[in-house]
Design a protein around this motif. Sequence first.
Motif, mmCIF file in Angstrom:
data_model
loop_
_atom_site.group_PDB
_atom_site.id
_atom_site.type_symbol
_atom_site.label_atom_id
_atom_site.label_comp_id
_atom_site.label_asym_id
_atom_site.label_seq_id
_atom_site.Cartn_x
_atom_site.Cartn_y
_atom_site.Cartn_z
ATOM 1 N N ALA A 1 0.722 -1.217 -0.100
ATOM 2 C CA ALA A 1 0.002 -0.099 -0.010
ATOM 3 C C ALA A 1 0.817 1.333 -0.097
ATOM 4 C CB ALA A 1 -1.048 -0.089 1.333
ATOM 5 N N ASP A 2 1.886 1.117 0.836
ATOM 6 C CA ASP A 2 2.784 2.308 0.843
ATOM 7 C C ASP A 2 3.486 2.757 -0.618
ATOM 8 O OD1 ASP A 2 4.446 4.288 2.174
ATOM 9 O OD2 ASP A 2 6.242 3.194 2.049
ATOM 10 N N ARG A 3 3.959 1.486 -1.347
ATOM 11 C CA ARG A 3 4.630 1.517 -2.477
ATOM 12 C C ARG A 3 3.579 2.054 -3.360
ATOM 13 N NH1 ARG A 3 8.157 -3.779 -3.248
ATOM 14 N NH2 ARG A 3 9.579 -3.409 -1.765
ATOM 15 N N VAL A 4 2.358 1.702 -3.561
ATOM 16 C CA VAL A 4 1.369 2.114 -4.545
ATOM 17 C C VAL A 4 1.116 3.450 -4.306
ATOM 18 C CG1 VAL A 4 -0.865 1.761 -5.304
ATOM 19 C CG2 VAL A 4 0.352 -0.153 -4.971
ATOM 20 N N ARG A 5 0.850 4.127 -3.021
ATOM 21 C CA ARG A 5 0.490 5.406 -2.837
ATOM 22 C C ARG A 5 1.836 6.234 -3.236
ATOM 23 N NH1 ARG A 5 -2.157 3.297 1.771
ATOM 24 N NH2 ARG A 5 -0.260 3.465 2.977
ATOM 25 N N ARG A 6 2.983 5.892 -3.002
ATOM 26 C CA ARG A 6 4.099 6.563 -3.317
ATOM 27 C C ARG A 6 4.202 6.850 -4.994
ATOM 28 N NH1 ARG A 6 9.159 4.258 -1.846
ATOM 29 N NH2 ARG A 6 7.877 2.915 -0.764
ATOM 30 N N ARG A 7 3.964 5.754 -5.488
ATOM 31 C CA ARG A 7 4.171 5.443 -7.098
ATOM 32 C C ARG A 7 2.926 6.490 -7.709
ATOM 33 N NH1 ARG A 7 3.315 -0.063 -9.842
ATOM 34 N NH2 ARG A 7 1.022 0.368 -9.221
ATOM 35 N N ALA A 8 1.774 6.476 -7.370
ATOM 36 C CA ALA A 8 0.848 7.173 -7.579
ATOM 37 C C ALA A 8 1.178 8.825 -7.435
ATOM 38 C CB ALA A 8 -0.363 6.922 -6.867
ATOM 39 N N LYS A 9 1.778 9.172 -6.496
ATOM 40 C CA LYS A 9 2.033 10.634 -6.434
ATOM 41 C C LYS A 9 3.171 10.992 -7.204
ATOM 42 C CE LYS A 9 0.991 11.122 -1.856
ATOM 43 N NZ LYS A 9 1.273 11.077 0.081
ATOM 44 N N GLU A 10 4.138 10.081 -7.268
ATOM 45 C CA GLU A 10 5.293 10.258 -8.155
ATOM 46 C C GLU A 10 5.242 10.380 -9.793
ATOM 47 O OE1 GLU A 10 8.351 7.615 -6.441
ATOM 48 O OE2 GLU A 10 8.350 8.551 -4.437
ATOM 49 N N ALA A 11 4.475 9.368 -10.105
ATOM 50 C CA ALA A 11 4.543 8.780 -11.417
ATOM 51 C C ALA A 11 3.103 9.034 -12.117
ATOM 52 C CB ALA A 11 5.087 7.425 -11.751
ATOM 53 N N GLY A 12 2.039 9.033 -11.256
ATOM 54 C CA GLY A 12 0.645 9.162 -11.837
ATOM 55 C C GLY A 12 0.322 7.863 -12.434
ATOM 56 N N HIS A 13 0.715 6.792 -11.947
ATOM 57 C CA HIS A 13 0.169 5.503 -12.439
ATOM 58 C C HIS A 13 -1.038 5.187 -12.230
ATOM 59 C CE1 HIS A 13 0.348 0.892 -12.559
ATOM 60 N NE2 HIS A 13 1.311 1.225 -13.073
ATOM 61 N N PHE A 14 -1.561 4.409 -13.187
ATOM 62 C CA PHE A 14 -3.188 4.394 -13.424
ATOM 63 C C PHE A 14 -3.812 3.470 -12.471
ATOM 64 C CE2 PHE A 14 -1.327 1.223 -16.168
ATOM 65 C CZ PHE A 14 -1.991 -0.090 -15.882
ATOM 66 N N MET A 15 -3.033 2.610 -11.355
ATOM 67 C CA MET A 15 -3.694 1.655 -10.533
ATOM 68 C C MET A 15 -3.681 2.376 -9.279
ATOM 69 S SD MET A 15 -4.701 -1.130 -9.939
ATOM 70 C CE MET A 15 -3.961 -2.875 -10.469
ATOM 71 N N PRO A 16 -4.858 2.770 -8.851
ATOM 72 C CA PRO A 16 -4.965 3.387 -7.467
ATOM 73 C C PRO A 16 -4.650 2.257 -6.330
ATOM 74 C CG PRO A 16 -7.225 2.951 -8.386
ATOM 75 C CD PRO A 16 -6.185 2.396 -9.478
ATOM 76 N N ALA A 17 -4.414 2.831 -5.240
ATOM 77 C CA ALA A 17 -4.341 2.070 -3.914
ATOM 78 C C ALA A 17 -5.583 1.538 -3.460
ATOM 79 C CB ALA A 17 -3.865 2.839 -2.796
ATOM 80 N N SER A 18 -6.768 1.733 -3.875
ATOM 81 C CA SER A 18 -7.912 1.055 -3.464
ATOM 82 C C SER A 18 -8.158 -0.220 -4.255
ATOM 83 C CB SER A 18 -9.124 2.189 -4.043
ATOM 84 O OG SER A 18 -8.884 2.272 -5.499
ATOM 85 N N LEU A 19 -7.301 -0.553 -5.427
ATOM 86 C CA LEU A 19 -7.550 -1.802 -6.291
ATOM 87 C C LEU A 19 -6.652 -2.744 -5.504
ATOM 88 C CD1 LEU A 19 -8.113 -0.915 -9.680
ATOM 89 C CD2 LEU A 19 -9.841 -1.757 -8.083
ATOM 90 N N MET A 20 -5.787 -2.315 -4.464
ATOM 91 C CA MET A 20 -4.651 -3.434 -4.000
ATOM 92 C C MET A 20 -5.339 -4.479 -3.209
ATOM 93 S SD MET A 20 -2.003 -2.850 -0.875
ATOM 94 C CE MET A 20 -3.268 -2.956 0.258
ATOM 95 N N GLN A 21 -6.586 -4.292 -2.402
ATOM 96 C CA GLN A 21 -6.807 -5.581 -1.984
ATOM 97 C C GLN A 21 -7.653 -6.534 -2.947
ATOM 98 O OE1 GLN A 21 -6.855 -6.006 1.431
ATOM 99 N NE2 GLN A 21 -7.420 -8.027 0.787
ATOM 100 N N SER A 22 -8.272 -6.043 -3.859
ATOM 101 C CA SER A 22 -8.838 -6.888 -4.860
ATOM 102 C C SER A 22 -7.613 -7.761 -5.521
ATOM 103 C CB SER A 22 -9.379 -6.087 -6.091
ATOM 104 O OG SER A 22 -8.837 -5.408 -6.714
ATOM 105 N N GLN A 23 -6.509 -7.131 -5.768
ATOM 106 C CA GLN A 23 -5.454 -7.790 -6.383
ATOM 107 C C GLN A 23 -4.922 -8.994 -5.315
ATOM 108 O OE1 GLN A 23 -2.105 -5.667 -8.054
ATOM 109 N NE2 GLN A 23 -3.401 -5.763 -10.061
#
Length: 196
Positions: free
Chosen positions: A130-152
Amino acid sequence: MAGSDLPHTGLAIVIMGVSGCGKSTVAAMLAAALGCSFVEADDYHSQANKAKMSKGIPLTDTDRAPWLESLRDTIRERLDRGEDIAVSCSALRLKYREILREGDNNYKAGCYGTCRVKFVCLEASAEVIADRVRRRAKEAGHFMPASLMQSQLDLLKIDENEGITVVDAILRPETIVKATIAQYKEELASTALLTA
């Protein structure tokens, strides 16, 4: 696995796991170390899939099918030329991995040991991911939001009969790459060329 009777005809190593586990970093480093192609599965998603995920909507198997088939075809193309390939792909379920294994024209369902498509799964705690996904979303604007982490995390299922190597994702990427090369050294076309 290492030590099998597979000829040096190329190997696909799929670095798999949930979003944020570090699979793209490790697969890119593996490709660089081997001097082979790197395929980022995210680049094969349709715009519709990316839009759906960016809205926090999990993909269905119907959404995933053309994406996985396109990756399978790319893997097959490289293996048919006797090349190694490093792939970054979530490959969360057995049926998704089976599609990718079909990149080996000689693959027979369930014959994991002789398949030229191998999997290394990067695992870490939900908090680390979760921490990595949040950081990546801020830095690179990745299309995968942290909200989908649990489904994965819910989808990720590994059958021990598959022979998937599971690695702690908090290890240094260089360490994971070295261990992966050592594990598959006897099967990689790239290492055969280096030792020839």
